[in-house]
Motif scaffolding. Structure first.
Motif, PDB file in Angstrom:
ATOM      1  N   ASN A   1      -4.881   7.722   3.894  1.00  0.00           N
ATOM      2  CA  ASN A   1      -4.777   9.118   3.514  1.00  0.00           C
ATOM      3  C   ASN A   1      -3.302   9.512   3.646  1.00  0.00           C
ATOM      4  OD1 ASN A   1      -6.206  11.641   2.901  1.00  0.00           O
ATOM      5  ND2 ASN A   1      -5.391  12.304   4.870  1.00  0.00           N
ATOM      6  N   CYS A   2      -2.823  10.414   2.789  1.00  0.00           N
ATOM      7  CA  CYS A   2      -1.395  10.707   2.783  1.00  0.00           C
ATOM      8  C   CYS A   2      -1.110  12.158   2.421  1.00  0.00           C
ATOM      9  CB  CYS A   2      -0.731   9.796   1.748  1.00  0.00           C
ATOM     10  SG  CYS A   2       0.977  10.195   1.375  1.00  0.00           S
ATOM     11  N   VAL A   3      -0.031  12.689   2.972  1.00  0.00           N
ATOM     12  CA  VAL A   3       0.583  13.928   2.499  1.00  0.00           C
ATOM     13  C   VAL A   3       2.067  13.633   2.316  1.00  0.00           C
ATOM     14  CG1 VAL A   3      -1.082  15.555   3.468  1.00  0.00           C
ATOM     15  CG2 VAL A   3       0.874  14.851   4.833  1.00  0.00           C
ATOM     16  N   GLY A   4       2.661  14.253   1.293  1.00  0.00           N
ATOM     17  CA  GLY A   4       4.065  13.981   1.024  1.00  0.00           C
ATOM     18  C   GLY A   4       4.786  15.205   0.494  1.00  0.00           C
ATOM     19  N   ALA A   5       6.112  15.165   0.634  1.00  0.00           N
ATOM     20  CA  ALA A   5       6.974  16.213   0.092  1.00  0.00           C
ATOM     21  C   ALA A   5       8.074  15.537  -0.718  1.00  0.00           C
ATOM     22  CB  ALA A   5       7.577  17.048   1.214  1.00  0.00           C
ATOM     23  N   PHE A   6       8.376  16.110  -1.882  1.00  0.00           N
ATOM     24  CA  PHE A   6       9.340  15.528  -2.812  1.00  0.00           C
ATOM     25  C   PHE A   6      10.363  16.566  -3.221  1.00  0.00           C
ATOM     26  CE2 PHE A   6       5.759  12.829  -2.847  1.00  0.00           C
ATOM     27  CZ  PHE A   6       6.218  11.566  -3.179  1.00  0.00           C
ATOM     28  N   MET A   7      11.623  16.153  -3.272  1.00  0.00           N
ATOM     29  CA  MET A   7      12.698  17.015  -3.751  1.00  0.00           C
ATOM     30  C   MET A   7      12.686  16.993  -5.275  1.00  0.00           C
ATOM     31  SD  MET A   7      16.705  16.534  -3.051  1.00  0.00           S
ATOM     32  CE  MET A   7      17.781  17.905  -3.050  1.00  0.00           C
TER      33      MET A   7
ATOM     34  N   HIS B   1      -6.878   1.298  -5.480  1.00  0.00           N
ATOM     35  CA  HIS B   1      -6.523   2.485  -6.255  1.00  0.00           C
ATOM     36  C   HIS B   1      -5.938   3.522  -5.315  1.00  0.00           C
ATOM     37  CE1 HIS B   1      -9.154   2.143 -10.130  1.00  0.00           C
ATOM     38  NE2 HIS B   1      -8.509   1.031  -9.853  1.00  0.00           N
ATOM     39  N   ALA B   2      -5.108   4.398  -5.866  1.00  0.00           N
ATOM     40  CA  ALA B   2      -4.617   5.567  -5.138  1.00  0.00           C
ATOM     41  C   ALA B   2      -4.638   6.745  -6.092  1.00  0.00           C
ATOM     42  CB  ALA B   2      -3.217   5.334  -4.593  1.00  0.00           C
ATOM     43  N   THR B   3      -5.137   7.865  -5.609  1.00  0.00           N
ATOM     44  CA  THR B   3      -5.215   9.091  -6.385  1.00  0.00           C
ATOM     45  C   THR B   3      -4.443  10.168  -5.641  1.00  0.00           C
ATOM     46  OG1 THR B   3      -7.356   8.499  -7.327  1.00  0.00           O
ATOM     47  CG2 THR B   3      -6.778  10.840  -7.357  1.00  0.00           C
ATOM     48  N   ALA B   4      -3.626  10.915  -6.371  1.00  0.00           N
ATOM     49  CA  ALA B   4      -2.820  11.975  -5.759  1.00  0.00           C
ATOM     50  C   ALA B   4      -2.886  13.247  -6.582  1.00  0.00           C
ATOM     51  CB  ALA B   4      -1.363  11.533  -5.626  1.00  0.00           C
ATOM     52  N   GLU B   5      -2.649  14.354  -5.904  1.00  0.00           N
ATOM     53  CA  GLU B   5      -2.501  15.644  -6.561  1.00  0.00           C
ATOM     54  C   GLU B   5      -1.265  16.329  -5.991  1.00  0.00           C
ATOM     55  OE1 GLU B   5      -5.094  18.936  -5.534  1.00  0.00           O
ATOM     56  OE2 GLU B   5      -5.780  17.843  -3.769  1.00  0.00           O
ATOM     57  N   CYS B   6      -0.612  17.082  -6.834  1.00  0.00           N
ATOM     58  CA  CYS B   6       0.493  17.928  -6.404  1.00  0.00           C
ATOM     59  C   CYS B   6      -0.123  19.307  -6.232  1.00  0.00           C
ATOM     60  CB  CYS B   6       1.618  17.932  -7.429  1.00  0.00           C
ATOM     61  SG  CYS B   6       3.005  18.985  -6.974  1.00  0.00           S
ATOM     62  N   TYR B   7      -0.292  19.732  -4.989  1.00  0.00           N
ATOM     63  CA  TYR B   7      -1.028  20.965  -4.739  1.00  0.00           C
ATOM     64  C   TYR B   7      -0.140  22.197  -4.583  1.00  0.00           C
ATOM     65  CZ  TYR B   7      -0.016  20.250   0.240  1.00  0.00           C
ATOM     66  OH  TYR B   7       0.604  20.054   1.444  1.00  0.00           O
ATOM     67  N   LYS B   8       1.198  21.991  -4.491  1.00  0.00           N
ATOM     68  CA  LYS B   8       2.095  23.138  -4.375  1.00  0.00           C
ATOM     69  C   LYS B   8       3.462  22.765  -4.915  1.00  0.00           C
ATOM     70  CE  LYS B   8       3.764  27.047  -2.548  1.00  0.00           C
ATOM     71  NZ  LYS B   8       3.484  28.342  -3.093  1.00  0.00           N
ATOM     72  N   LEU B   9       3.983  23.618  -5.803  1.00  0.00           N
ATOM     73  CA  LEU B   9       5.340  23.461  -6.330  1.00  0.00           C
ATOM     74  C   LEU B   9       6.157  24.681  -5.936  1.00  0.00           C
ATOM     75  CD1 LEU B   9       4.712  22.319 -10.021  1.00  0.00           C
ATOM     76  CD2 LEU B   9       5.780  20.964  -8.226  1.00  0.00           C
ATOM     77  N   THR B  10       7.355  24.440  -5.416  1.00  0.00           N
ATOM     78  CA  THR B  10       8.319  25.513  -5.228  1.00  0.00           C
ATOM     79  C   THR B  10       9.477  25.202  -6.178  1.00  0.00           C
ATOM     80  OG1 THR B  10       9.656  24.484  -3.491  1.00  0.00           O
ATOM     81  CG2 THR B  10       7.652  25.662  -2.791  1.00  0.00           C
ATOM     82  N   SER B  11      10.539  25.964  -6.127  1.00  0.00           N
ATOM     83  CA  SER B  11      11.644  25.683  -7.037  1.00  0.00           C
ATOM     84  C   SER B  11      12.360  24.373  -6.706  1.00  0.00           C
ATOM     85  CB  SER B  11      12.648  26.845  -7.026  1.00  0.00           C
ATOM     86  OG  SER B  11      13.136  27.054  -5.716  1.00  0.00           O
TER      87      SER B  11
ATOM     88  N   VAL C   1       0.845  -1.197   0.000  1.00  0.00           N
ATOM     89  CA  VAL C   1       0.000   0.000   0.000  1.00  0.00           C
ATOM     90  C   VAL C   1       0.885   1.254   0.000  1.00  0.00           C
ATOM     91  CG1 VAL C   1      -1.802   1.272   1.235  1.00  0.00           C
ATOM     92  CG2 VAL C   1      -1.872  -1.236   1.178  1.00  0.00           C
ATOM     93  N   THR C   2       1.938   1.233   0.805  1.00  0.00           N
ATOM     94  CA  THR C   2       2.871   2.359   0.856  1.00  0.00           C
ATOM     95  C   THR C   2       3.536   2.588  -0.498  1.00  0.00           C
ATOM     96  OG1 THR C   2       3.319   2.032   3.205  1.00  0.00           O
ATOM     97  CG2 THR C   2       4.990   3.222   1.945  1.00  0.00           C
ATOM     98  N   THR C   3       3.949   1.519  -1.163  1.00  0.00           N
ATOM     99  CA  THR C   3       4.570   1.638  -2.482  1.00  0.00           C
ATOM    100  C   THR C   3       3.611   2.290  -3.471  1.00  0.00           C
ATOM    101  OG1 THR C   3       6.015  -0.253  -2.103  1.00  0.00           O
ATOM    102  CG2 THR C   3       5.582   0.330  -4.398  1.00  0.00           C
ATOM    103  N   LEU C   4       2.367   1.851  -3.466  1.00  0.00           N
ATOM    104  CA  LEU C   4       1.359   2.434  -4.360  1.00  0.00           C
ATOM    105  C   LEU C   4       1.196   3.924  -4.087  1.00  0.00           C
ATOM    106  CD1 LEU C   4      -0.926   2.110  -6.496  1.00  0.00           C
ATOM    107  CD2 LEU C   4      -2.450   1.578  -4.575  1.00  0.00           C
ATOM    108  N   ILE C   5       1.080   4.301  -2.825  1.00  0.00           N
ATOM    109  CA  ILE C   5       0.851   5.702  -2.468  1.00  0.00           C
ATOM    110  C   ILE C   5       2.071   6.566  -2.789  1.00  0.00           C
ATOM    111  CG2 ILE C   5       0.462   7.271  -0.525  1.00  0.00           C
ATOM    112  CD1 ILE C   5      -1.333   5.058   0.685  1.00  0.00           C
ATOM    113  N   ASP C   6       3.252   6.096  -2.447  1.00  0.00           N
ATOM    114  CA  ASP C   6       4.477   6.850  -2.739  1.00  0.00           C
ATOM    115  C   ASP C   6       4.618   7.060  -4.244  1.00  0.00           C
ATOM    116  OD1 ASP C   6       6.995   8.087  -2.369  1.00  0.00           O
ATOM    117  OD2 ASP C   6       8.047   6.171  -2.361  1.00  0.00           O
ATOM    118  N   THR C   7       4.343   6.033  -5.009  1.00  0.00           N
ATOM    119  CA  THR C   7       4.482   6.112  -6.462  1.00  0.00           C
ATOM    120  C   THR C   7       3.455   7.052  -7.076  1.00  0.00           C
ATOM    121  OG1 THR C   7       5.338   3.860  -6.458  1.00  0.00           O
ATOM    122  CG2 THR C   7       4.615   4.745  -8.580  1.00  0.00           C
TER     123      THR C   7
END
Length: 166
Positions: A140-146, A109-119, A67-73
């Motif tokens: 339910n998940c929130v994430g931050a990506f470099m 299923h997992a659905t995600a949105e990117c709600y904020k982009l910084t540089s 489940v974590t793999t699906l959500i992270d991806t």
């Protein structure tokens, strides 16, 4: 650092994303993650039920790692869709609230949105659910990506066909 290849402005090609998921992230291909839908606004991936991914043999529910793999991806693919370019990214933080076990013998299923982009950082939110009960969340998940974590593209150039690549 050179500019990352642009994605066709008319939209993100699900075939490219599926190649990234299955070839660029081999364990995702091994467990069967598929692209359901991808757009700048939201991305949905699926994980078919597989007895090899059972976490509890008594009730047959999926292992939390699958489940974590699906959500992270799905969160990562939502970042690609929001960026509109193929660029290396890395998970910095992934907070998942498991609300109930994934049901046995059911696709997830997992659905995600990117709600904020910084540089340098992309922020996402996602939810995992069974397609027949989308409002009854498994997680339910929130994430931050470099963004730009490496100069290497997410796929070798000969596997990704995007605007500006041969």
């Amino acid at each position: 650092m050179s500019e990352a290849p642009r994605i066709d402005p008319s939209g993100v090609d699900p075939k490219i994303v599926e190649a990234i998921v299955q070839k660029g992230i081999p364990h995702c291909g091994a467990i069967g993650i598929k692209v359901v839908k991808i757009s700048r606004e939201a991305t949905t991936l699926s994980l078919p039920y597989n007895p090899d991914l059972i976490g509890n043999p008594v009730n047959g529910v999926l292992h939390g790692g699958a489940v974590t793999t699906l959500i992270d991806t799905v969160c990562g693919m939502a970042v690609f869709a929001a960026l509109q370019r193929l660029q290396a990214i890395a998970t910095l933080d992934l907070r998942i609230d498991y609300l109930k076990p994934a049901s046995a013998n059911k696709e997830l299923h997992a659905t995600a949105e990117c709600y904020k982009l910084t540089s340098n950082i992309a922020f996402t939110r996602a939810r995992a659910y069974h397609p027949d009960t989308p409002d009854d969340l498994v997680a339910n998940c929130v994430g931050a990506f470099m963004i730009g974590s490496s100069e290497k593209p997410p796929l070798p150039r000969d596997q990704a066909k995007v605007e500006g690549q041969s």
